[in-house]
Write an enzyme that holds these catalytic residues in place. Structure first.
Site, mmCIF file in Angstrom:
data_model
loop_
_atom_site.group_PDB
_atom_site.id
_atom_site.type_symbol
_atom_site.label_atom_id
_atom_site.label_comp_id
_atom_site.label_asym_id
_atom_site.label_seq_id
_atom_site.Cartn_x
_atom_site.Cartn_y
_atom_site.Cartn_z
ATOM 1 N N TRP A 65 0.817 -1.214 0.000
ATOM 2 C CA TRP A 65 0.000 0.000 0.000
ATOM 3 C C TRP A 65 0.858 1.274 0.000
ATOM 4 O O TRP A 65 1.757 1.427 0.819
ATOM 5 C CB TRP A 65 -0.902 0.049 1.224
ATOM 6 C CG TRP A 65 -1.964 -1.001 1.420
ATOM 7 C CD1 TRP A 65 -2.678 -1.167 2.578
ATOM 8 C CD2 TRP A 65 -2.495 -1.977 0.506
ATOM 9 N NE1 TRP A 65 -3.592 -2.201 2.431
ATOM 10 C CE2 TRP A 65 -3.497 -2.707 1.171
ATOM 11 C CE3 TRP A 65 -2.194 -2.320 -0.825
ATOM 12 C CZ2 TRP A 65 -4.215 -3.751 0.570
ATOM 13 C CZ3 TRP A 65 -2.901 -3.367 -1.421
ATOM 14 C CH2 TRP A 65 -3.895 -4.059 -0.737
ATOM 15 N N ASN A 180 -7.101 -0.734 -4.582
ATOM 16 C CA ASN A 180 -7.248 -2.132 -4.189
ATOM 17 C C ASN A 180 -8.721 -2.558 -4.232
ATOM 18 O O ASN A 180 -9.545 -2.022 -3.492
ATOM 19 C CB ASN A 180 -6.708 -2.345 -2.770
ATOM 20 C CG ASN A 180 -6.993 -3.741 -2.253
ATOM 21 O OD1 ASN A 180 -6.720 -4.732 -2.928
ATOM 22 N ND2 ASN A 180 -7.579 -3.834 -1.064
ATOM 23 N N GLU A 181 -9.022 -3.485 -5.129
ATOM 24 C CA GLU A 181 -10.349 -4.108 -5.250
ATOM 25 C C GLU A 181 -11.524 -3.129 -5.358
ATOM 26 O O GLU A 181 -12.500 -3.228 -4.606
ATOM 27 C CB GLU A 181 -10.594 -5.078 -4.073
ATOM 28 C CG GLU A 181 -9.555 -6.175 -4.000
ATOM 29 C CD GLU A 181 -9.882 -7.288 -3.008
ATOM 30 O OE1 GLU A 181 -9.438 -8.418 -3.235
ATOM 31 O OE2 GLU A 181 -10.573 -7.014 -1.999
ATOM 32 N N TYR A 261 -10.008 -15.880 -4.643
ATOM 33 C CA TYR A 261 -10.388 -16.249 -3.274
ATOM 34 C C TYR A 261 -11.586 -17.183 -3.264
ATOM 35 O O TYR A 261 -12.715 -16.742 -3.051
ATOM 36 C CB TYR A 261 -10.714 -15.001 -2.453
ATOM 37 C CG TYR A 261 -9.484 -14.215 -2.070
ATOM 38 C CD1 TYR A 261 -8.514 -14.784 -1.245
ATOM 39 C CD2 TYR A 261 -9.292 -12.926 -2.539
ATOM 40 C CE1 TYR A 261 -7.364 -14.069 -0.896
ATOM 41 C CE2 TYR A 261 -8.149 -12.202 -2.197
ATOM 42 C CZ TYR A 261 -7.187 -12.791 -1.379
ATOM 43 O OH TYR A 261 -6.060 -12.097 -1.035
ATOM 44 N N GLU A 301 -3.628 -11.308 -6.141
ATOM 45 C CA GLU A 301 -3.829 -11.831 -4.787
ATOM 46 C C GLU A 301 -4.390 -13.234 -4.938
ATOM 47 O O GLU A 301 -5.345 -13.441 -5.675
ATOM 48 C CB GLU A 301 -4.863 -11.017 -3.978
ATOM 49 C CG GLU A 301 -4.411 -9.639 -3.548
ATOM 50 C CD GLU A 301 -5.432 -8.957 -2.610
ATOM 51 O OE1 GLU A 301 -6.256 -9.672 -1.991
ATOM 52 O OE2 GLU A 301 -5.413 -7.731 -2.514
ATOM 53 N N TRP A 343 -1.005 -13.946 -1.416
ATOM 54 C CA TRP A 343 -1.502 -13.159 -0.281
ATOM 55 C C TRP A 343 -1.424 -14.064 0.940
ATOM 56 O O TRP A 343 -2.196 -14.988 1.025
ATOM 57 C CB TRP A 343 -2.952 -12.699 -0.523
ATOM 58 C CG TRP A 343 -3.466 -11.838 0.590
ATOM 59 C CD1 TRP A 343 -4.021 -12.249 1.763
ATOM 60 C CD2 TRP A 343 -3.452 -10.405 0.643
ATOM 61 N NE1 TRP A 343 -4.355 -11.170 2.545
ATOM 62 C CE2 TRP A 343 -4.011 -10.021 1.875
ATOM 63 C CE3 TRP A 343 -3.003 -9.390 -0.221
ATOM 64 C CZ2 TRP A 343 -4.155 -8.690 2.264
ATOM 65 C CZ3 TRP A 343 -3.152 -8.073 0.156
ATOM 66 C CH2 TRP A 343 -3.725 -7.730 1.389
#
Length: 410
Positions: A65, A180-181, A261, A301, A343
């Site tokens: 980040w 991010n996302e 995920y 990720e 991740w």
């Protein structure tokens, strides 16, 4: 001085990344908290440890980040007001990465509330008297867009206090990630987010034409490609305002990203079907990146949580191996499958930061071995295959046998 010469910007040619005219296929990782840890001298050593351990198993890219908005140890305390100590900590992360020959993907904002996120920008807007209510106003309100752009401009023009190199000129930075996302559930058509991506990708490129840019999306298929939505993990994924193919057709976006995920998208309960989903999810995105987008893709990720019912370390190793094998099927053909970022990689003694997904390499010899083997396959491929001509394995003089053996080995 020779050493310095070699540290060049990563570029993109067709569906591959290249450095020094050689392909650059990536085995990498995420450690999101590096900047915050680098602020304090008592925890700064952990940053060095992460890089040292990751580089010892051949990992070459770290995603982290470059934001912390309005929180504890904020980088940006309020719009365009920065904490110099925290910025120096980010400088340290960048300079330290280079020592270990690790390049960085720096993400510039968060969709989620951790480290501030779009909610913090909306809060700042409210404090300034703007008529904003939804967190998604972050994407559409002109003032909030300006706040974000000012942050982008500040980071890209930052002169590193350790190296004296401006971020936008530093080859240690592999790419900028817009967010991010990002999700924009208030507009399932995807138009609101698409408009934001178009404006921001162009804005980053205008300030910094040298670096690659990616969006940071999870990779869900949306309304622009109905036949592909069958690959989504669930029906809700189609309605979060993102649209993998359309999002990545934006001018200024250099490569595609997707996350993986199965546990948080399908079910926390570990199952074989998760591995099948992972393979088909990866294959469809690699195929789209090759056929429709003409760009590389990084699975930025992927991982599995030790908190999942049915979890064990063997399953984690199986999942990681499965991701690596799927990407290698593309890599060995010189395809768009350009890399994966685990991740997440942690050093010892940072358990308080663990969300369940942490991989502590020094405590996980079987996992380290899998990571290391994958790195060595990619390193071999990167060094043997010249990208100058067909952007795939070029058969060098009298080297045919080596190349074919290499393909077999991969």
């Amino acid at each position: 001085m020779e050493e310095e010469e070699e540290w060049k910007m990563v570029q993109k040619r067709g569906n591959q990344f290249v450095v020094n005219e050689k392909p650059f296929y990536i085995n990498g990782f995420n450690t999101y908290w590096l900047m915050v840890f680098a602020v304090d001298s008592s925890t700064r050593g952990k940053v060095t440890e992460v890089f040292q351990q990751a580089s010892s198993v051949g990992m070459t890219v770290c995603r982290t980040w470059a934001f912390n908005d309005g929180q504890w140890r904020a980088l940006q305390k309020s719009p365009s007001v920065y904490d110099e100590d925290v910025f120096k900590a980010l400088d340290f992360v960048v300079s330290e990465a280079k020592k270990y020959k690790i390049r960085l993907i720096l993400s510039l904002a968060n969709n989620w509330e951790a480290y501030g996120g779009k909610a913090q920008y909306v809060k700042w807007g409210k404090d300034a008297g703007l008529n904003v209510s939804s967190d998604d106003d972050f994407f559409s309100h002109p003032t909030l867009r300006t706040y974000y752009k000012n942050h982008v401009k500040t980071v890209l023009n930052r002169v590193n206090t350790f190296t004296n190199i401006t971020y936008k000129d530093d080859p240690t930075i592999f790419a900028w990630e817009l967010m991010n996302e990002p999700r924009c559930t208030s507009d399932p058509t995807g138009d609101k987010l698409q408009d934001w991506i178009e404006e921001m990708a162009f804005y980053v490129k205008k300030i910094d034409p040298k670096h690659l840019v990616e969006i940071g999306v999870e990779g869900f298929y949306g309304p622009s490609s109905p036949p592909r939505t069958q690959f989504n993990p669930n029906s809700y994924a189609t309605q979060v305002g993102t649209d993998f193919i359309r999002n990545h057709q934006v001018l200024g976006v250099d490569f595609a990203s997707a996350h993986i995920y199965a546990d948080s998208w399908i079910s926390p309960q570990i199952s074989e079907s998760h591995l099948q989903f992972i393979t088909s999810w990866m294959q469809s995105h690699i195929e789209d990146s090759e056929k429709h987008l003409g760009m590389p893709i990084i699975f930025a990720e992927f991982g599995v949580s030790s908190k999942d019912p049915g979890y064990n370390a063997t399953y984690r190793d199986t999942l990681i191996t499965s991701v690596y094998n799927t990407i290698l099927n593309s890599t060995k053909k010189g395809g768009s499958g350009a890399g994966t970022l685990l991740w997440q990689v942690f050093p010892e003694g940072t358990d308080n930061m663990d969300d369940g997904y942490a991989v502590v390499l020094s405590k996980s010899p079987s996992t380290s071995k899998i990571v290391s083997l994958h790195s060595s396959k990619l390193a071999l491929f990167n060094s043997m295959c010249s990208s100058k001509f067909q952007w795939s394995c070029k058969k060098k003089k009298n080297n045919n046998k080596v190349i074919y053996d290499l393909h077999d080995e991969l």
